[in-house]
Design a protein around this motif. Structure first.
Motif, PDB file in Angstrom:
ATOM      1  N   TYR A  62      38.633 -29.282   5.183  1.00 17.51           N
ATOM      2  CA  TYR A  62      37.818 -29.649   6.339  1.00 17.51           C
ATOM      3  C   TYR A  62      36.530 -28.829   6.451  1.00 17.51           C
ATOM      4  N   ILE A  63      36.499 -27.689   5.751  1.00 15.27           N
ATOM      5  CA  ILE A  63      35.345 -26.808   5.903  1.00 15.27           C
ATOM      6  C   ILE A  63      34.050 -27.506   5.486  1.00 15.27           C
ATOM      7  N   GLY A  64      34.109 -28.205   4.360  1.00 13.62           N
ATOM      8  CA  GLY A  64      32.915 -28.890   3.871  1.00 13.62           C
ATOM      9  C   GLY A  64      32.415 -29.926   4.856  1.00 13.62           C
ATOM     10  N   PHE A  65      33.348 -30.495   5.615  1.00 13.01           N
ATOM     11  CA  PHE A  65      32.980 -31.530   6.574  1.00 13.01           C
ATOM     12  C   PHE A  65      32.360 -30.931   7.828  1.00 13.01           C
ATOM     13  N   ALA A  66      32.775 -29.714   8.166  1.00 11.56           N
ATOM     14  CA  ALA A  66      32.331 -29.124   9.430  1.00 11.56           C
ATOM     15  C   ALA A  66      30.944 -28.497   9.326  1.00 11.56           C
ATOM     16  N   LEU A  67      30.519 -28.177   8.107  1.00  6.69           N
ATOM     17  CA  LEU A  67      29.232 -27.499   7.961  1.00  6.69           C
ATOM     18  C   LEU A  67      28.090 -28.514   7.913  1.00  6.69           C
ATOM     19  N   PRO A  68      26.896 -28.114   8.388  1.00  5.37           N
ATOM     20  CA  PRO A  68      25.749 -29.007   8.300  1.00  5.37           C
ATOM     21  C   PRO A  68      25.501 -29.406   6.846  1.00  5.37           C
ATOM     22  N   GLY A  69      25.119 -30.653   6.650  1.00  8.36           N
ATOM     23  CA  GLY A  69      24.897 -31.172   5.304  1.00  8.36           C
ATOM     24  C   GLY A  69      23.952 -30.310   4.473  1.00  8.36           C
ATOM     25  N   ILE A  70      22.926 -29.763   5.121  1.00 13.58           N
ATOM     26  CA  ILE A  70      21.929 -29.001   4.363  1.00 13.58           C
ATOM     27  C   ILE A  70      22.553 -27.742   3.752  1.00 13.58           C
ATOM     28  N   VAL A  71      23.510 -27.150   4.465  1.00 20.11           N
ATOM     29  CA  VAL A  71      24.153 -25.929   3.948  1.00 20.11           C
ATOM     30  C   VAL A  71      24.966 -26.248   2.692  1.00 20.11           C
ATOM     31  N   ILE A  72      25.748 -27.328   2.772  1.00 20.70           N
ATOM     32  CA  ILE A  72      26.542 -27.743   1.614  1.00 20.70           C
ATOM     33  C   ILE A  72      25.610 -28.085   0.452  1.00 20.70           C
ATOM     34  N   ALA A  73      24.553 -28.832   0.766  1.00 15.15           N
ATOM     35  CA  ALA A  73      23.629 -29.260  -0.286  1.00 15.15           C
ATOM     36  C   ALA A  73      23.006 -28.049  -0.974  1.00 15.15           C
ATOM     37  N   LEU A  74      22.568 -27.057  -0.182  1.00 12.13           N
ATOM     38  CA  LEU A  74      21.937 -25.880  -0.786  1.00 12.13           C
ATOM     39  C   LEU A  74      22.943 -25.062  -1.590  1.00 12.13           C
ATOM     40  N   VAL A  83      34.857 -42.941   3.818  1.00 11.01           N
ATOM     41  CA  VAL A  83      33.993 -42.234   2.873  1.00 11.01           C
ATOM     42  C   VAL A  83      32.825 -43.126   2.464  1.00 11.01           C
ATOM     43  N   PHE A  84      33.113 -44.394   2.227  1.00  9.05           N
ATOM     44  CA  PHE A  84      32.051 -45.314   1.834  1.00  9.05           C
ATOM     45  C   PHE A  84      30.950 -45.359   2.899  1.00  9.05           C
ATOM     46  N   LEU A  85      31.358 -45.579   4.149  1.00 13.80           N
ATOM     47  CA  LEU A  85      30.376 -45.735   5.223  1.00 13.80           C
ATOM     48  C   LEU A  85      29.565 -44.466   5.443  1.00 13.80           C
ATOM     49  N   THR A  86      30.231 -43.315   5.371  1.00 16.16           N
ATOM     50  CA  THR A  86      29.477 -42.087   5.633  1.00 16.16           C
ATOM     51  C   THR A  86      28.609 -41.698   4.437  1.00 16.16           C
ATOM     52  N   THR A  87      29.030 -42.072   3.229  1.00 12.47           N
ATOM     53  CA  THR A  87      28.175 -41.781   2.068  1.00 12.47           C
ATOM     54  C   THR A  87      26.908 -42.621   2.122  1.00 12.47           C
ATOM     55  N   MET A  88      27.055 -43.860   2.599  1.00  9.69           N
ATOM     56  CA  MET A  88      25.896 -44.750   2.704  1.00  9.69           C
ATOM     57  C   MET A  88      24.760 -44.088   3.483  1.00  9.69           C
ATOM     58  N   LYS A  89      25.104 -43.295   4.493  1.00  9.95           N
ATOM     59  CA  LYS A  89      24.042 -42.754   5.344  1.00  9.95           C
ATOM     60  C   LYS A  89      23.743 -41.291   5.061  1.00  9.95           C
ATOM     61  N   GLU A  90      24.472 -40.669   4.139  1.00 11.51           N
ATOM     62  CA  GLU A  90      24.300 -39.236   3.912  1.00 11.51           C
ATOM     63  C   GLU A  90      22.878 -38.938   3.463  1.00 11.51           C
ATOM     64  N   LEU A  91      22.316 -37.829   3.951  1.00 10.14           N
ATOM     65  CA  LEU A  91      20.932 -37.547   3.616  1.00 10.14           C
ATOM     66  C   LEU A  91      20.675 -36.235   2.858  1.00 10.14           C
ATOM     67  N   PRO A  92      21.020 -35.076   3.425  1.00  8.65           N
ATOM     68  CA  PRO A  92      20.590 -33.828   2.774  1.00  8.65           C
ATOM     69  C   PRO A  92      21.040 -33.695   1.321  1.00  8.65           C
ATOM     70  N   ALA A  93      22.305 -33.981   1.051  1.00 11.31           N
ATOM     71  CA  ALA A  93      22.790 -33.866  -0.326  1.00 11.31           C
ATOM     72  C   ALA A  93      22.141 -34.927  -1.201  1.00 11.31           C
ATOM     73  N   THR A  94      21.953 -36.116  -0.651  1.00 11.39           N
ATOM     74  CA  THR A  94      21.340 -37.187  -1.433  1.00 11.39           C
ATOM     75  C   THR A  94      19.928 -36.804  -1.855  1.00 11.39           C
ATOM     76  N   LEU A  95      19.165 -36.236  -0.918  1.00 10.12           N
ATOM     77  CA  LEU A  95      17.785 -35.891  -1.241  1.00 10.12           C
ATOM     78  C   LEU A  95      17.706 -34.793  -2.289  1.00 10.12           C
ATOM     79  N   LEU A  96      18.578 -33.792  -2.179  1.00  8.11           N
ATOM     80  CA  LEU A  96      18.444 -32.641  -3.064  1.00  8.11           C
ATOM     81  C   LEU A  96      19.191 -32.806  -4.385  1.00  8.11           C
ATOM     82  N   LEU A  97      20.267 -33.571  -4.411  1.00  8.38           N
ATOM     83  CA  LEU A  97      21.139 -33.544  -5.585  1.00  8.38           C
ATOM     84  C   LEU A  97      21.150 -34.829  -6.404  1.00  8.38           C
TER      85      LEU A  97
END
Lengths: 343, 545
Positions: free
Chosen positions: B386-398, B479-493
């Protein structure tokens, strides 16, 4: 059901093969000499604004250009995390703060590039140059106010008569650059007084310039403090009847400082030659004309006409701020924290 | 009325309760689970690395009244969003699975759709609709001469925007769980003279507890990590403060320090959820098969139920689509031209499908371990996801940028790496859904297969996975629906030049081109409704079989 499951498994296996096959192809081969030069740009500027001109460079120069788009802050943070392994050759940032953050990773630019741009639009260390200019302005709701109702100097918005009528975007990099200019021109103490005076007038806080300009048009606020060009993008969609207009401070001062979006080349780049050609192209009259007419920005080289809707740069009473002093972003952030404007 | 159903339920819980000997999990389960664990720990390792590099001034910056104030506001928002989403989802889930509500399937698809909306789009939509001089105010000004609406900025707006896009977590999980219920318990209760309401309260609700808990957990953690909506609504939360550090001072150290505090908050929420879980069993323990449910006639409740569904759909699906269409049409009137770029749509769909598959596969061993081999280790493992889910996307992405560029350069910025990032970000969505459905399956079925000579792998394939179908589908859908809209990881990775719909929407809105953003945004909703419709229709067919 069993069919569904074996179908799933097969799909996973097949896709992992596809992925595996794609993986080596997608990443740049470091040693092998590429048939044509490839330039990798990390752009903090939006795709909708810069893609056409970047593509044009690729066609003209015969260089294959790949661009990663994102926010300037996120891109800068990513470049810092990547360190010496960064795939980026060029960083195209929305504001000098982003370039300043990665300053230590940028290479010193040759004089042939630096000399194209006036000193106030480039890095004091010679690591980056401005590509396009944007003026700080006051945006006002043109149904409620006329330009005559607005004060000469940004200082005057601390007057209680502006209470509950203003908006700002204090987390925005350009806003902070303006505060840095205030610290340079007014000194630390007066800047702090201005910030406190503004605070006591209870400005609405917006996350960015777009939201601020929209709010001014919607009459949510009477005045806001964005960069000049957001208004024109919005007017393209909503028509010229959109009831907000820009006002350049009559008295000049830090409220009408001109900032730049710019580029730098990473020290670790293996395509420095192509990167320099890119920068030269961006400073050529063709590219400068593009920024002036398509993105409503100010050109940074002489001899390029600004958009008819814009006040010419020569008429903007922009203060002359010493660039080395503008680099102190940290000091501005600390001041904003001290006054309690940002966390 | 001689036998109290609640007592009976308690007896059920005792069977096979604590004291049973749990065998060591088979390698095929624990090995992949540990591999998944190591991956989800990467962001934590990154945070540790960054905060360790900090001087003592980090403490001074962390322990300030302002930060504490922000923490309190964050908790307030988390609690409110969780409460609202449960209050909306519980009746909706029941109505769409167990009653003769007209157009049940249509409601089921429409109510799940808001999950796909990026949070900043929800924010802009709420402002456009309810803000000062927004659509509602102009409508009311025309008819009633109303000049001002209650302030939408701040808490109400943040609550509305976030609840709007996160309640489907609860709804979808509850629907799957209700479908997995054994109807014979309700039948027994009804035959013993309990009325429908009492049966729901004393028989159904207790059995839904795991689904309520895991899905509310997702909603709570989502509210904790949202940035787009809270920044537009000017509601200062912890995640907002973290983003601001990157944005204003490019301060990775303070951001990491704040993120560490956020991790602690998330762990506290996880503990609260663990506390509500208990050790109850939720599967049938006696001989026999689950009874097919009888759809309840709504009778007099039919119209109120329809009004309720319509209101929810109006607010969370129709309103955003209308606002987007309004932006589009207004710009067309002024003469803007639009072209639909299909390749981002294709990319989004393709990568989200991959992410859904990989994440469900990764979640399976974790869920099995947590349910079938309960213990400290397995619960630690499950909670860590759950930790990965609770952190802001930008933190995981970085974090992944750091590890990718420095230790896995071959995979860095490839699709493999991007899908891996989505897996780390959205794993708990799948784990929670799988877990809830696994709890409803009697382990003796698996044991029977094993005694008949099936290997663990065969048992998994022929017994466990088919029975978990509804959980698997829900997990994959989330997972499908939330991946569709994911932004920080998508932009950086993402591989360079790989454009997705979410990235297009963001790119346009960041420059204020709302009408141009409306095209990919509408496409995103449209594209997402296809798998949702497929899922709902499949689910129905399963019932008839």
């Amino acid at each position: 059901m069993r069919k569904l499951f074996s179908g799933l498994v097969t799909m996973v296996i097949i896709s992992s093969f596809i992925l595996g096959a794609c993986a080596p192809a997608a990443q740049p081969a470091p040693a092998a000499p590429a048939p044509a030069q490839t330039l990798t740009i990390y752009s903090g500027r939006a795709e909708s604004l810069v893609k056409p001109i970047i593509e044009q460079f690729g066609n003209v120069a015969g260089v294959k250009v790949q661009v990663r788009y994102g926010g300037t802050a996120e891109m800068a943070a990513a470049i810092l995390e990547e360190g010496k392994n960064s795939p980026a050759d060029v960083f195209f940032a929305q504001d000098p703060g982003g370039l300043g953050a990665v300053d230590s990773l940028l290479m010193p630019l040759p004089d042939t590039i630096l000399s194209l741009v006036p000193a106030r639009f480039r890095s004091p260390k010679g690591t980056w140059v401005g590509i396009s200019g944007r003026a700080r302005v006051v945006v006002y709701n043109s149904q409620k106010l006329a330009e005559n109702d607005l004060p000469d100097d940004i200082w005057d918005f601390t007057d209680p008569k502006w209470k509950n009528r203003m908006g700002w975007a204090p987390t925005n990099a350009s806003f902070q650059a303006m505060v840095t200019a205030m610290r340079v021109l007014w000194g630390e103490e007066k800047t702090e007084q201005w910030l406190k005076g503004m605070q006591s007038n209870n400005p609405k806080v917006y996350p960015n310039n777009t939201a601020q300009v929209n709010a001014a048009g919607a009459g949510e606020i009477d005045v806001g403090f964005p960069n000049h060009y957001y208004l024109y993008g919005i007017m393209q969609e909503k028509g010229e009847s959109f009831p907000a207009r820009n006002y350049y401070m009559r008295g000049g001062g830090p409220g009408s400082v001109v900032l730049v979006a710019g580029t730098g080349i990473l020290e670790t780049s293996k395509n420095k030659e192509a990167a320099q050609r890119f920068m030269e192209f961006m400073l050529s009259p063709v590219a400068q004309q593009y920024f002036a007419s398509q993105t409503f920005e100010y050109p940074v080289i002489a001899g390029v006409k600004t958009h008819r809707l814009l006040k010419p740069l020569a008429e903007v009473k922009s203060p002359d701020v010493d660039m080395p002093q503008m680099a102190d972003v940290k000091g501005t952030v600390n001041l904003l924290r001290k006054v309690g404007i940002i966390p | 009325m001689g036998i109290d159903i609640a007592t009976r339920l308690k007896e059920i819980k005792m069977v096979g309760g604590p004291g049973r000997n749990f065998p060591w999990p088979p390698t095929i389960i624990w090995l992949p689970a540990v591999a998944v664990l190591l991956l989800v720990l990467l962001p934590l390792a990154y945070l540790a690395l960054r905060t360790m590099g900090a001087g003592s001034d980090l403490w001074g910056l962390l322990f300030r009244p302002r930060i504490f104030q922000i923490l309190v506001r964050t908790v307030l928002l988390v609690v409110a969003v969780s409460g609202v989403s449960l209050a909306v989802s519980l009746p909706l889930a029941w109505l769409t699975t167990r009653t003769d509500l007209p157009l049940r399937r249509v409601w089921a698809v429409l109510t799940a759709l808001p999950l796909v909306m990026p949070s900043y789009v929800a924010g802009f939509v709420v402002i456009a609709a309810f803000g000062p001089r927004g659509m509602l105010q102009q409508l009311l000004a025309g008819t009633f001469g109303l000049e001002r609406l209650p302030e939408i900025y701040g808490f109400p707006g943040a609550l509305l925007a976030i609840a709007m896009i996160s309640y489907p977590y609860t709804l979808l999980t509850l629907q799957a769980s209700i479908r997995g219920l054994d109807y014979s318990l309700e039948e027994a209760s009804l035959s013993l003279g309990n009325n429908g309401w009492k049966t729901f309260r004393r028989v159904v609700l207790p059995q839904l507890r795991p689904a309520i808990a895991t899905s509310t957990l997702l909603v709570a953690l989502y509210a904790l990590k949202d940035f787009g909506a809270v920044s537009l609504m000017r509601y200062e939360t912890f995640t907002w403060a973290i983003y601001i550090q990157y944005q204003t001072s490019f301060d990775r150290v303070l951001a990491a320090g704040l993120s560490t505090v956020l991790v602690i908050v998330a762990i506290i929420i996880l503990f609260i959820e663990a506390y509500t879980r208990g050790t109850a069993k939720y599967h049938r323990v006696t001989v026999g098969i689950a009874r097919q449910p009888v759809y309840r006639r709504l009778g007099a409740w039919r119209w109120p139920s329809l009004v309720f569904c319509s209101l929810v759909v109006l607010l969370t699906t129709v309103l955003p689509i209308s606002v987007l269409l309004y932006w589009l049409i207004r710009a067309m009137v002024v003469g803007e031209r639009f072209d639909i770029a299909w390749s981002p749509a294709l990319n989004s769909g393709y990568v989200s499908l991959l992410a859904a598959l990989v994440t469900v596969v990764a979640a399976l061993p974790v869920a099995i371990l947590a349910v079938r081999f309960p213990g400290r280790m397995s619960s630690f493992l499950e909670r860590t996801t759950y930790i990965g889910f609770a952190l802001p996307g930008i933190v995981i992405a970085l974090a992944l940028v750091f590890f990718g560029a420095n230790y896995a350069i071959v995979f860095y910025q490839t699709l493999v790496f991007l899908v891996l990032a989505y897996m780390i970000l959205f794993l708990p969505e799948a784990v929670g859904a799988l877990r809830s459905s696994l709890l409803q399956i009697n382990p003796r079925l698996e044991e029977a297969a094993r005694t008949m000579g099936r290997t663990p792998w065969q048992t998994l394939r022929s017994i466990t996975i088919p029975l978990m179908r509804s959980g698997i589908l829900v997990g994959a859908a989330l997972v499908f629906l939330t991946t569709m809209k994911e932004l920080p990881a998508t932009l950086l990775l993402s591989p360079i030049g790989f454009r997705t719909l979410a990235a297009s929407i963001w790119s346009y809105t960041s420059e204020g081109f709302f009408a141009r953003a409306a095209v990919p945004a509408l496409l995103l909703m449209l594209l997402s409704s296809v798998p949702m419709a497929f899922m709902v229709i499949r689910e129905r067919r399963g019932k008839i079989e």
